[in-house]
Scaffold this motif. Structure first.
Motif, PDB file in Angstrom:
ATOM      1  N   ARG A 167      36.669  -0.962  24.824  1.00 34.77           N
ATOM      2  CA  ARG A 167      35.629  -0.729  23.827  1.00 34.77           C
ATOM      3  C   ARG A 167      35.195  -2.054  23.205  1.00 34.77           C
ATOM      4  N   SER A 196      32.183  -1.580  29.536  1.00 35.29           N
ATOM      5  CA  SER A 196      32.803  -1.353  28.224  1.00 35.29           C
ATOM      6  C   SER A 196      31.993  -0.340  27.426  1.00 35.29           C
ATOM      7  N   ARG A 197      32.672   0.315  26.491  1.00 36.26           N
ATOM      8  CA  ARG A 197      32.006   1.307  25.639  1.00 36.26           C
ATOM      9  C   ARG A 197      31.450   0.627  24.389  1.00 36.26           C
ATOM     10  N   THR A 248      25.558   7.600  28.939  1.00 37.09           N
ATOM     11  CA  THR A 248      26.141   8.345  27.821  1.00 37.09           C
ATOM     12  C   THR A 248      26.491   9.750  28.275  1.00 37.09           C
ATOM     13  N   THR A 296      28.452   3.840  27.583  1.00 37.88           N
ATOM     14  CA  THR A 296      29.087   2.796  28.389  1.00 37.88           C
ATOM     15  C   THR A 296      28.024   1.870  28.951  1.00 37.88           C
ATOM     16  N   ARG A 340      26.263  -0.678  31.445  1.00 41.54           N
ATOM     17  CA  ARG A 340      26.250  -0.921  32.883  1.00 41.54           C
ATOM     18  C   ARG A 340      24.992  -1.699  33.239  1.00 41.54           C
TER      19      ARG A 340
END
Length: 456
Positions: free
Chosen positions: A2, A43-44, A77, A84, A86
């Protein structure tokens, strides 16, 4: 993994842009941070309220920015989960570096280079890591290069009708490293170079105090009288030539000129170093094999065909020369890292599909840009048979003035004198066609504005 509130705020920095809606500016900043590694893909992102507090905006602005990012493929999402980060499909399949796209204001065309082939490169890295055990068990010093890579490159030359054994190949960290090693070994007092030519080798020669003597080349070919005079002056020294889709003119040296070069080299005892970095970027409709300059030392790399970040190049010469170079003190410092060599092995094993796709894209973009600029009396150019750029001769102004005006419109270019050993070509400009068509349209518009409007 995260991304924390503080990490998000730090990565984005001063992301607000005058005249741009907050949501649009925020979405652009997140995408830019993902592309250059400030935010880690996969990563979130922080929750909407926390992100809003960290960035000093309303939750509605964050929600609107996330909607933009989702629509453009930057975030994924899932219901009940965080968004997340990307990379969108367009960013992973295009051959254009983000710096040359103009997505964040400036179109930087000072370097004519492609982006990495995203998916094939990532797969190559994984495969290289999986088979790295034997290499990791060694000292990390590869001498003339990993045997498998040397054999692979030798086989490519042999397939092109230039019989080559692995012991005739030495691996370096790129063509600049290859040229630096050859120069350090040969120690030429005089080097014959093309005018214009690629600016990085010129800088390398100048740092060693080497005298440069030039011969003119343009899109129509090499001046053989000047070539003869340059080789005579460089007797006992070296010649650095780019016979295949010359950088920056894109010219392809005719067979007659190649024979002349070989004869001059033998007569004046000049070592010809032929840079083949552009050789695979043949954009002709019906390419025919091009005979190499007999007796020349060849240097090549993956910089233009795969990615400049893959720091792998090579020298192809006699086994005796390669043996001498392998024992030079600079050989190891100028060699490619073992893991990079493993990645190169994976990519070079099946290079043709990648080259076929890249040639098709470059041919389409070259023809589009040529069409946009054709018929304008403010410049002259010849459509090159290969390579990555047009070489424009400006008829109404100097290149330095045009580049200054273009910079004010968000376009960075390289003027002609930076490619000339004698600082000439003040009315020439290298114009890469590496960006996609939408960006090339903007480039043409800026050129028109920089020249004061059509027909100015």
């Amino acid at each position: 993994m995260r991304i924390t509130d503080n990490q998000l705020a730090t990565a984005l920095g001063a992301w607000r842009r005058p005249g741009a809606a907050l949501a649009r500016a925020l979405a652009d900043a997140v995408g830019e941070a993902a592309l250059d590694g400030r935010l880690r893909v996969g990563s979130r992102l922080p929750a909407e309220r926390r992100a809003a507090a960290a960035l000093g905006v309303s939750r509605g602005t964050v929600i609107a920015a996330l909607d933009i990012l989702r629509d453009e493929g930057w975030v994924d999402t899932r219901r009940g989960s965080a968004s997340t980060l990307r990379l969108p499909l367009e960013a992973t399949t295009r051959i254009t570096p983000s710096s040359a796209m103009g997505e964040h204001g400036v179109i930087d065309l000072r370097r004519a280079v492609p982006a990495a082939p995203h998916a094939p490169y990532q797969r190559a890295v994984v495969r290289a890591a999986e088979r790295s055990g034997p290499v990791l068990a060694e000292s990390g010093e590869t001498g003339p290069g990993l045997p498998e890579l040397r054999s692979l490159i030798a086989d490519r030359y042999t397939a092109e009708r230039l019989a080559t054994r692995p012991e005739q190949i030495l691996i370096t960290s790129g063509t600049r490293a290859a040229l630096a090693l050859l120069s350090a070994h040969l120690r030429p007092r005089v080097v014959a170079v093309e005018i214009p030519t690629y600016f990085d080798p010129l800088a390398g020669f100048r740092t060693t105090g080497t005298r440069l003597v030039g011969c003119q080349v343009n899109a129509d070919g090499w001046d053989l009288d000047q070539l003869t005079a340059a080789f005579r002056t460089a007797a006992g020294g070296m010649a650095y030539l780019v016979p295949d889709f010359q950088n920056p003119t894109g010219a392809l040296m005719p067979r007659t000129a190649r024979r002349t070069v070989a004869e001059l080299a033998e007569r004046h005892h000049v070592t010809v170093v032929a840079d083949e970095t552009m050789r695979d970027l043949d954009l002709r409709d019906a390419p025919a094999p091009v005979q190499r300059i007999s007796g020349s030392v060849l240097i090549g790399s993956a910089a233009k065909t795969i990615w400049a970040g893959l720091r792998v190049g090579w020298i192809r010469g006699s086994a005796a020369l390669v043996g001498e170079l392998a024992h030079h003190p600079l050989c190891e410092p100028l060699s490619a890292a073992p893991i990079q060599q493993l990645v190169a092995i994976e990519l070079l094993r099946d290079l043709e599909p990648l080259l076929r796709d890249r040639r098709a894209v470059l041919r389409r973009q070259r023809d589009h840009l040529s069409g946009l600029l054709a018929g304008d009396d403010r410049w002259r150019f010849t459509v090159p048979p290969g390579g990555l750029a047009l070489w424009l001769r400006l008829t109404t102004m100097r290149a330095d003035l045009l580049t200054t005006r273009a910079r004010a419109h968000g376009l960075e270019l390289s003027p002609g004198p930076s490619f000339a050993a004698d600082a000439t070509h003040s009315h020439h400009l290298r114009l890469p066609y590496t960006p996609p068509i939408s960006t090339l349209n903007r480039v043409a518009t800026v050129l028109d504005l920089a020249c004061g409007g059509r027909g100015a």
